[in-house]
Enzyme design. Structure first.
Site, short mmCIF file in Angstrom:
data_model
loop_
_atom_site.label_atom_id
_atom_site.label_comp_id
_atom_site.label_asym_id
_atom_site.label_seq_id
_atom_site.Cartn_x
_atom_site.Cartn_y
_atom_site.Cartn_z
N GLU A 126 0.99 -1.17 -0.31
CA GLU A 126 0.29 -0.07 -0.31
C GLU A 126 0.93 1.23 -0.46
OE1 GLU A 126 -2.09 -0.24 3.19
OE2 GLU A 126 -3.45 -2.31 2.30
N SER A 212 19.40 -8.12 -8.67
CA SER A 212 18.67 -8.18 -9.41
C SER A 212 18.07 -9.22 -10.91
CB SER A 212 18.27 -7.18 -9.97
OG SER A 212 17.38 -6.00 -9.44
N HIS A 341 3.18 -10.33 -9.72
CA HIS A 341 4.33 -10.50 -9.58
C HIS A 341 5.63 -9.49 -8.81
CE1 HIS A 341 8.86 -11.94 -10.55
NE2 HIS A 341 9.26 -10.43 -11.26
N SER A 342 5.31 -8.03 -8.67
CA SER A 342 5.90 -7.23 -8.09
C SER A 342 4.81 -5.90 -8.66
CB SER A 342 7.09 -6.68 -8.61
OG SER A 342 6.94 -5.75 -9.97
#
Length: 450
Positions: A126, A212, A341-342
């Site tokens: 959020e 990443s 996923h993200s």
């Protein structure tokens, strides 16, 4: 008569011939007749040996038998590798012998960590949607793989994560404040704001900083495991990755090197059904990732990743193999990614809401563990409410502290690169410093530490 039986009979016959020759006082070699011909028994032994050698191919690198049938090995002729489990979907033990018998304190701690991770995910997700942080990745539905595996490891074992293993760090005592500081990239972040959010790392928790690019951690994990083997320190390395990562070349190199070099490393695959937007049906055609283990010469097992006890058992057993036998183990934990996923992804574009709802309502690892706790008399509605309130308060307090902290000083871009600043970096630093002083009103310098 089979070759092995024929060979045994020939040896027995030869022994009898030797015995007869010795007891009868014969002066000739039992293997050769007076006419100079080889004894029939000897000829039979020779033929049996020759036939036995022909029936077993001796090509290096294979363990095969000869065949005269032209048959291709078809992948759909074999049953899939079974999925190991301890509890059913209602949290009931299927076989008491598989119960890890962890005790109330440990199991309650598992539940606390899984729900704390879930709460942190909701609040941070959020936060990103409100523009407070730039990026976040939730762990919804995969909490059992984190906590079950982390609880089975030794605190000194080295962890290489991908980017969805926050629960492993949480189990090892990584504070909420450090999670929040890293995601905010503030002055309390050990990485000083130089990493994307959720790219955690902690030297004291033996957790290598996440990067990443997919699969880069896998060959690195093998190298660390080889160093552990040479040091004989009694520790192992665990390397987490997703099923999509297994399509990278680095994954195959890591598998092969770990097996040939006999390294104490656990490869832990979280097969959550989707590599970002790519379902497993488009990632591979074989029987998942576990099917690759035997091909590389690794001990392999497939486990229900939504069953925290099953994950604990297989990780503990895998660790024992790596430590005692110095060889790699591949674990494929079958789970489901309930969240996107993200925060850069909208999973409704490639899967239905009903599919997600089905997995969330029928196979969620937290619900399954709570059912077990309740059945044992270790949990009830009162404890649940108290813990939810306390859990949310802890996360919100850490969240508020992180948000109030300043960003790291911009000067650390220059001062924290080399132990002694070289001239070309000093020139850049002096130029930047003069620029900021001249145009200070155009930059939010008050948001940065001095």
């Amino acid at each position: 008569m089979a070759a092995s039986a024929r060979f045994s009979w020939c040896l027995l016959a030869g022994a009898r011939a030797r015995s007869w020759s010795a007891t009868s006082g014969a002066t000739h070699d039992w293997r050769v007749t007076r006419a100079g011909h080889r004894h029939p028994v000897t000829a039979l032994i020779t033929r049996a040996l020759s036939s036995s050698l022909e029936e077993q191919p001796n090509f290096p690198g294979s363990r095969s038998k000869w065949t005269e049938k032209l048959d291709f090995v078809q992948p759909d002729l074999y049953d899939g590798i079974p999925v190991y489990r301890v509890m059913d979907r209602k949290g009931q033990l299927i076989d008491e012998a598989s119960d890890p018998k962890l005790g109330e304190e440990v199991v309650v701690r598992m539940y606390h960590r899984m729900t704390l991770l879930n709460t942190m995910d909701r609040i941070m997700y959020e936060s990103q949607r409100q523009g407070r942080i730039s990026f976040y990745m939730t762990n919804y539905g995969e909490e059992g793989t984190h906590i079950g595996s982390a609880a089975a490891l030794d605190e000194g074992d080295l962890v290489y994560g991908q980017y969805r293993e926050a629960g492993v760090l949480m189990w090892r005592g990584f504070p909420l404040d450090r999670f929040m500081n890293q995601c905010y990239g503030n002055e309390g972040d050990k990485g000083k704001g130089r990493q994307m959010p959720v790219h955690y790392g902690s030297h004291e928790h033996n957790f290598v900083t996440i990067s990443s690019p997919l699969a880069t951690q896998m060959p690195q994990a093998v190298g660390s495991a080889y160093a552990y083997k040479r040091a004989q320190n009694g520790k192992c390395v665990i390397c987490y990755f997703g099923e999509g990562t297994s399509s990278e070349g680095d994954a195959h190199a890591a598998f092969n090197f770990s097996a040939t070099l006999e390294c104490p490393v656990i490869f832990f695959c979280r097969n959550n059904g989707y590599a970002i937007s790519t379902p497993t049906s488009e990632q591979y055609r074989g029987d998942g990732v576990a099917a690759r283990g035997p091909a590389y010469g690794m001990a392999t097992i497939r486990v229900d990743g939504n069953d925290v006890f099953a994950v604990y058992n297989v990780t503990k057993a895998a660790r024992h193999i790596t430590i005692t036998e110095n060889r790699p183990v591949l674990i494929e934990a079958m789970t489901y990614r309930i969240g996107h996923h993200s925060t850069s992804d909208d999973s409704s574009a490639y899967r239905s809401v009903d599919e997600v709802r089905h997995w969330d309502s029928t196979q969620h690892p937290i619900a399954r563990l709570r059912a077990y706790l309740t059945a044992q008399g270790w949990w009830d509605e009162t404890k649940e409410k108290q813990w939810k309130d306390d859990c949310k308060r802890q996360v919100m307090q850490a969240f508020a502290r992180a948000e109030r902290r300043l960003k790291p000083s911009w000067k650390e871009m220059f001062t924290d690169v080399y132990k002694e600043m070289p001239n070309h970096i000093r020139d850049q630093y002096e130029y930047m410093n003069a620029h900021v002083e001249e145009y200070e009103d155009h930059y939010p310098v008050k948001n940065f530490a001095k």
